[in-house]
Design an enzyme around this catalytic site. Structure first.
Site, PDB file in Angstrom:
ATOM      1  N   ASP A  16     -50.025 -55.015  13.393  1.00  0.00           N
ATOM      2  CA  ASP A  16     -50.175 -54.271  12.298  1.00  0.00           C
ATOM      3  C   ASP A  16     -50.803 -53.188  12.371  1.00  0.00           C
ATOM      4  OD1 ASP A  16     -48.877 -54.338   8.938  1.00  0.00           O
ATOM      5  OD2 ASP A  16     -50.407 -52.675   9.501  1.00  0.00           O
ATOM      6  N   ASP A  74     -50.612 -49.929  16.488  1.00  0.00           N
ATOM      7  CA  ASP A  74     -49.741 -48.965  16.184  1.00  0.00           C
ATOM      8  C   ASP A  74     -48.307 -49.128  16.937  1.00  0.00           C
ATOM      9  OD1 ASP A  74     -48.057 -46.539  15.261  1.00  0.00           O
ATOM     10  OD2 ASP A  74     -49.915 -45.857  14.579  1.00  0.00           O
ATOM     11  N   VAL A  75     -47.131 -49.310  16.204  1.00  0.00           N
ATOM     12  CA  VAL A  75     -45.878 -49.260  16.905  1.00  0.00           C
ATOM     13  C   VAL A  75     -45.376 -48.105  17.730  1.00  0.00           C
ATOM     14  CG1 VAL A  75     -45.026 -51.290  15.554  1.00  0.00           C
ATOM     15  CG2 VAL A  75     -44.551 -48.966  14.941  1.00  0.00           C
ATOM     16  N   TYR A 129     -34.784 -40.718   6.161  1.00  0.00           N
ATOM     17  CA  TYR A 129     -34.835 -41.945   6.058  1.00  0.00           C
ATOM     18  C   TYR A 129     -33.626 -42.689   6.406  1.00  0.00           C
ATOM     19  CZ  TYR A 129     -36.366 -46.728   4.699  1.00  0.00           C
ATOM     20  OH  TYR A 129     -36.530 -48.123   4.830  1.00  0.00           O
ATOM     21  N   LYS A 142     -32.940 -45.148   9.781  1.00  0.00           N
ATOM     22  CA  LYS A 142     -32.363 -46.476   9.532  1.00  0.00           C
ATOM     23  C   LYS A 142     -30.893 -46.452  10.295  1.00  0.00           C
ATOM     24  CE  LYS A 142     -35.770 -48.625   7.976  1.00  0.00           C
ATOM     25  NZ  LYS A 142     -36.629 -49.565   8.841  1.00  0.00           N
ATOM     26  N   THR A 193     -41.814 -54.444  -2.765  1.00  0.00           N
ATOM     27  CA  THR A 193     -42.756 -54.225  -1.630  1.00  0.00           C
ATOM     28  C   THR A 193     -43.542 -53.150  -1.957  1.00  0.00           C
ATOM     29  OG1 THR A 193     -41.419 -53.102  -0.188  1.00  0.00           O
ATOM     30  CG2 THR A 193     -41.506 -55.309  -0.013  1.00  0.00           C
TER      31      THR A 193
END
Length: 279
Positions: A47, A87-88, A183, A187, A218
């Site tokens: 994460d 961090d991705v 977004y 996706k 979440t």
């Protein structure tokens, strides 16, 4: 900063199956780590732990997970979970995390790209390009980077036919959502990415798939409610045929199946785990 934290909490003995999970400190990522650990996986939990600091992508107006969240997850699964801050968006940091999984446990059998952020609340023509860029870098390139650094270890490992790559997409991968065009675009790209990856992996035994959650309880859903100026998240239940919000553990169960050896049948597929989402 990137690197392992609490590394001594994970045993350095040969493991039956090993997974790497991004976005692991809370929400669906944390539930997935717990689901895999309960199935006796060793898990490298990754994460960014950006919290409310400057590391948050532009346009992300809510606090992200913290190092304390990640450490609490590892502490809940002693001997199973190795926590790693990365961090991705940083491919080199992700590569180091994947290499650590192999160095520490001898193999890598599954990777779950669950890290994502949300930004929105405006129509497309008023959405700042920087917000689209943030979503592209985290939600799409983050998945790409995770696959790029994990799949080679799977192909070189002892059991490629049992190896799985799973991305967390969204109901936004198949629907158009109000004031969330960026977004939506991100996706939809995740769905295309896993389909292309599955085609690239033909004949290797390694498979790729995505799971698309509906409205799941979440912190990201709470942030979405804020984008819509809602008082809370419960109103989102009306958009699902089950007429309730989904719990992260329910999505984690679907992901855990996709990670299993038996989950190889789910290849090049996007599973709708959305409770019958109808925007």
């Amino acid at each position: 900063m990137s690197g392992p934290i609490g590394a001594t909490s994970a045993r350095e003995t040969p493991a039956e199956r090993v997974a790497l999970v991004t976005g692991a400190a809370r929400g669906i990522g944390a539930a997935t780590v717990s689901a895999l650990a309960s199935r006796e996986y060793r898990v490298v939990a990754v994460d960014s732990c950006a919290g409310e600091g400057p590391g948050r992508p532009e346009g992300v107006a809510y606090p992200l997970a913290t190092a304390d969240d990640l450490m609490a997850l590892a502490d809940a699964h002693p001997g199973r979970v190795l926590s790693y801050v990365a961090d991705v968006r940083d491919r080199d940091a992700l590569a180091a995390a994947a290499s650590l999984a192999v160095d520490r446990f001898g193999r890598l059998d599954a990777a779950v790209a669950a890290a994502a952020v949300i930004a929105g609340g405006l129509p497309l023509w008023r959405t700042p390009p920087s917000h689209l860029r943030s979503l592209w870098e985290v939600d799409v390139m983050g998945v790409w980077n995770t696959a790029a650094v994990c799949v080679p270890h799977m192909l070189a490992g002892p059991d490629p036919r049992g190896c799985r790559f799973v991305a967390v997409a969204s109901a936004a991968a198949s629907h158009g959502l109000f004031h969330l065009s960026a977004y939506n675009a991100a996706k939809h790209a995740v769905a295309g990415l896993v389909r292309g990856l599955a085609a690239d992996l033909v004949g290797t035994g390694v498979t790729a798939a995505a799971v698309s959650p509906g409205s799941t309880r979440t912190p990201m859903l709470a942030a979405t409610a804020d984008l819509y100026d809602l008082d809370g998240v419960d109103g989102f239940a009306a958009s699902q045929l089950i007429r309730r919000l989904i719990d992260p553990t329910e999505i984690a169960e679907a992901i855990a199946f996709c990670c299993s050896r038996e989950g190889g049948v789910v290849n090049g597929s996007v599973i709708s785990a959305d409770g019958g989402f109808t925007p």
